[in-house]
Design a protein around this motif. Sequence first.
Motif, PDB file in Angstrom:
ATOM      1  N   ALA A   1      75.336 -31.670   1.171  1.00  0.00           N
ATOM      2  CA  ALA A   1      75.536 -30.698   1.967  1.00  0.00           C
ATOM      3  C   ALA A   1      74.306 -30.402   2.831  1.00  0.00           C
ATOM      4  CB  ALA A   1      76.367 -29.438   1.479  1.00  0.00           C
ATOM      5  N   ASP A   2      73.385 -30.492   2.137  1.00  0.00           N
ATOM      6  CA  ASP A   2      71.792 -30.458   2.778  1.00  0.00           C
ATOM      7  C   ASP A   2      71.259 -31.809   3.352  1.00  0.00           C
ATOM      8  OD1 ASP A   2      69.016 -30.540   2.949  1.00  0.00           O
ATOM      9  OD2 ASP A   2      68.754 -28.664   1.827  1.00  0.00           O
ATOM     10  N   PRO A   3      71.117 -31.888   4.559  1.00  0.00           N
ATOM     11  CA  PRO A   3      70.899 -32.909   5.090  1.00  0.00           C
ATOM     12  C   PRO A   3      69.368 -33.667   4.736  1.00  0.00           C
ATOM     13  CG  PRO A   3      70.408 -31.396   6.651  1.00  0.00           C
ATOM     14  CD  PRO A   3      71.330 -30.777   5.515  1.00  0.00           C
ATOM     15  N   ALA A   4      68.266 -32.861   4.533  1.00  0.00           N
ATOM     16  CA  ALA A   4      67.166 -33.501   3.900  1.00  0.00           C
ATOM     17  C   ALA A   4      67.476 -34.137   2.526  1.00  0.00           C
ATOM     18  CB  ALA A   4      66.350 -32.242   3.619  1.00  0.00           C
ATOM     19  N   GLU A   5      68.454 -33.588   1.665  1.00  0.00           N
ATOM     20  CA  GLU A   5      68.829 -34.064   0.438  1.00  0.00           C
ATOM     21  C   GLU A   5      69.728 -35.489   0.700  1.00  0.00           C
ATOM     22  OE1 GLU A   5      70.816 -31.431  -2.116  1.00  0.00           O
ATOM     23  OE2 GLU A   5      69.138 -29.987  -2.268  1.00  0.00           O
ATOM     24  N   ALA A   6      70.400 -35.302   1.714  1.00  0.00           N
ATOM     25  CA  ALA A   6      71.215 -36.643   1.947  1.00  0.00           C
ATOM     26  C   ALA A   6      70.312 -37.539   2.326  1.00  0.00           C
ATOM     27  CB  ALA A   6      72.325 -36.397   3.038  1.00  0.00           C
ATOM     28  N   PHE A   7      69.336 -37.304   3.423  1.00  0.00           N
ATOM     29  CA  PHE A   7      68.518 -38.198   3.877  1.00  0.00           C
ATOM     30  C   PHE A   7      67.540 -38.783   2.608  1.00  0.00           C
ATOM     31  CE2 PHE A   7      64.363 -39.880   5.201  1.00  0.00           C
ATOM     32  CZ  PHE A   7      64.278 -40.256   6.412  1.00  0.00           C
ATOM     33  N   VAL A   8      67.256 -38.386   1.698  1.00  0.00           N
ATOM     34  CA  VAL A   8      66.257 -38.775   0.395  1.00  0.00           C
ATOM     35  C   VAL A   8      67.026 -39.780  -0.258  1.00  0.00           C
ATOM     36  CG1 VAL A   8      65.336 -38.061  -1.746  1.00  0.00           C
ATOM     37  CG2 VAL A   8      64.732 -36.758   0.547  1.00  0.00           C
ATOM     38  N   GLU A   9      68.605 -39.475  -0.205  1.00  0.00           N
ATOM     39  CA  GLU A   9      69.184 -40.454  -0.856  1.00  0.00           C
ATOM     40  C   GLU A   9      69.601 -41.523  -0.368  1.00  0.00           C
ATOM     41  OE1 GLU A   9      73.195 -38.308  -1.282  1.00  0.00           O
ATOM     42  OE2 GLU A   9      72.532 -36.844  -2.052  1.00  0.00           O
ATOM     43  N   TRP A  10      69.810 -41.576   1.133  1.00  0.00           N
ATOM     44  CA  TRP A  10      69.825 -42.760   1.830  1.00  0.00           C
ATOM     45  C   TRP A  10      68.486 -43.566   1.860  1.00  0.00           C
ATOM     46  CZ3 TRP A  10      72.942 -43.188   6.852  1.00  0.00           C
ATOM     47  CH2 TRP A  10      74.173 -43.358   6.534  1.00  0.00           C
TER      48      TRP A  10
ATOM     49  N   GLN B   1      45.663 -34.621  11.639  1.00  0.00           N
ATOM     50  CA  GLN B   1      46.694 -33.433  11.623  1.00  0.00           C
ATOM     51  C   GLN B   1      47.938 -33.932  10.878  1.00  0.00           C
ATOM     52  OE1 GLN B   1      47.713 -32.342  15.917  1.00  0.00           O
ATOM     53  NE2 GLN B   1      46.072 -31.099  16.062  1.00  0.00           N
ATOM     54  N   VAL B   2      48.435 -32.949  10.173  1.00  0.00           N
ATOM     55  CA  VAL B   2      49.727 -33.229   9.645  1.00  0.00           C
ATOM     56  C   VAL B   2      51.087 -32.348  10.220  1.00  0.00           C
ATOM     57  CG1 VAL B   2      51.068 -33.545   7.558  1.00  0.00           C
ATOM     58  CG2 VAL B   2      48.702 -34.150   7.687  1.00  0.00           C
ATOM     59  N   TRP B   3      52.178 -32.855  10.804  1.00  0.00           N
ATOM     60  CA  TRP B   3      52.929 -32.202  11.341  1.00  0.00           C
ATOM     61  C   TRP B   3      54.140 -32.319  10.463  1.00  0.00           C
ATOM     62  CZ3 TRP B   3      52.461 -29.613  15.873  1.00  0.00           C
ATOM     63  CH2 TRP B   3      51.581 -29.717  16.809  1.00  0.00           C
ATOM     64  N   ALA B   4      54.949 -31.131  10.538  1.00  0.00           N
ATOM     65  CA  ALA B   4      56.309 -31.072   9.625  1.00  0.00           C
ATOM     66  C   ALA B   4      57.362 -30.617  10.597  1.00  0.00           C
ATOM     67  CB  ALA B   4      56.280 -29.910   8.651  1.00  0.00           C
ATOM     68  N   VAL B   5      58.481 -31.464  10.630  1.00  0.00           N
ATOM     69  CA  VAL B   5      59.457 -31.114  11.717  1.00  0.00           C
ATOM     70  C   VAL B   5      60.604 -30.698  10.998  1.00  0.00           C
ATOM     71  CG1 VAL B   5      61.098 -32.250  13.359  1.00  0.00           C
ATOM     72  CG2 VAL B   5      58.762 -33.336  13.200  1.00  0.00           C
ATOM     73  N   ARG B   6      60.728 -29.450  11.417  1.00  0.00           N
ATOM     74  CA  ARG B   6      61.897 -28.620  10.678  1.00  0.00           C
ATOM     75  C   ARG B   6      63.300 -28.946  11.640  1.00  0.00           C
ATOM     76  NH1 ARG B   6      61.939 -25.136   7.001  1.00  0.00           N
ATOM     77  NH2 ARG B   6      59.486 -24.895   7.082  1.00  0.00           N
ATOM     78  N   ALA B   7      64.100 -29.440  10.866  1.00  0.00           N
ATOM     79  CA  ALA B   7      65.414 -29.905  11.728  1.00  0.00           C
ATOM     80  C   ALA B   7      66.204 -29.038  11.928  1.00  0.00           C
ATOM     81  CB  ALA B   7      66.069 -31.002  10.516  1.00  0.00           C
ATOM     82  N   GLU B   8      66.953 -29.015  13.105  1.00  0.00           N
ATOM     83  CA  GLU B   8      68.035 -28.330  13.637  1.00  0.00           C
ATOM     84  C   GLU B   8      69.155 -29.156  13.598  1.00  0.00           C
ATOM     85  OE1 GLU B   8      66.286 -26.996  17.252  1.00  0.00           O
ATOM     86  OE2 GLU B   8      64.832 -25.673  16.353  1.00  0.00           O
ATOM     87  N   GLN B   9      69.093 -30.337  13.730  1.00  0.00           N
ATOM     88  CA  GLN B   9      70.379 -31.187  13.856  1.00  0.00           C
ATOM     89  C   GLN B   9      70.003 -32.731  13.130  1.00  0.00           C
ATOM     90  OE1 GLN B   9      72.833 -31.360  17.386  1.00  0.00           O
ATOM     91  NE2 GLN B   9      73.213 -33.793  17.022  1.00  0.00           N
ATOM     92  N   VAL B  10      70.814 -33.134  12.292  1.00  0.00           N
ATOM     93  CA  VAL B  10      70.546 -34.354  11.701  1.00  0.00           C
ATOM     94  C   VAL B  10      71.987 -35.240  11.808  1.00  0.00           C
ATOM     95  CG1 VAL B  10      69.846 -35.478   9.605  1.00  0.00           C
ATOM     96  CG2 VAL B  10      69.009 -33.300  10.032  1.00  0.00           C
ATOM     97  N   GLU B  11      71.591 -36.547  12.062  1.00  0.00           N
ATOM     98  CA  GLU B  11      73.084 -37.235  12.187  1.00  0.00           C
ATOM     99  C   GLU B  11      72.767 -38.354  11.430  1.00  0.00           C
ATOM    100  OE1 GLU B  11      75.164 -38.144  16.067  1.00  0.00           O
ATOM    101  OE2 GLU B  11      74.415 -40.182  15.660  1.00  0.00           O
ATOM    102  N   PHE B  12      73.784 -38.743  10.560  1.00  0.00           N
ATOM    103  CA  PHE B  12      73.693 -39.967   9.688  1.00  0.00           C
ATOM    104  C   PHE B  12      74.870 -40.931  10.335  1.00  0.00           C
ATOM    105  CE2 PHE B  12      72.051 -36.826   6.960  1.00  0.00           C
ATOM    106  CZ  PHE B  12      71.140 -37.393   6.217  1.00  0.00           C
TER     107      PHE B  12
END
Length: 217
Positions: A28-37, A178-189
């Motif tokens: 249900a967390d897209p960041a976790e789902a992304f890491v799975e993929w 520089q290091v940038w972190a993008v905080r997601a507002e929408q994620v699509e698989f």
Amino acid sequence: MSSIAARLRTLPALTGDLPEVDPFSLSADPAEAFVEWLTVAIDAGVPEPHALAVATVDSAGNPSARVVLLTDVRDGCWVFATDARSEKARDLTADPRCALTVYWQPLGRQVRITGRAEHVPEAERRADFLARSPSSRASLIAAHPGESLASVEQMQQAVKRARDRVDREPGLVADDWQVWAVRAEQVEFWQGVSDRAHMRLQYRWDGVRWDRRLVSP
């Protein structure tokens, strides 16, 4: 039809043994789902599975995209690094909104992320630079993004001088890194399917939680 158009139409797409996906088996967390993929892609031997397309706009609204390497996924953010003098850094400083895309061709999988970029703390910036190989650090110190070069040899000599400096000063960190972190507002698989009944699963942040829905391709 041009000759290249005719040739492109003959090229196969979505070939191979594409995995089946139950969209709601993903976290249900897209960041976790992304890491799975991502883990599946790494284990499957997908070349450069951390290649990440970053799209930005400049102050006039002109879009630009380029490929960088993803360095981390944590705390709901996708992380990458760049030179402060680069076009992407200038764009993000003026407008932190951006879009990221990953495509794992052998798996027929694509992930799209949109959100806002923010700087990471200084300690993390320094650690990221020093974690890179000496050759990579030398190249980054030698570069002046976008500036004209008189020859290939000019850049080669600049890298050689920078490598000598890195060897003498192993703790050196480029000021412009520089290091940038993008905080997601929408994620699509997106999972491609050979019969073209593709799967699209969208996550949207409503300010409190992630809303997840299946949409038509």
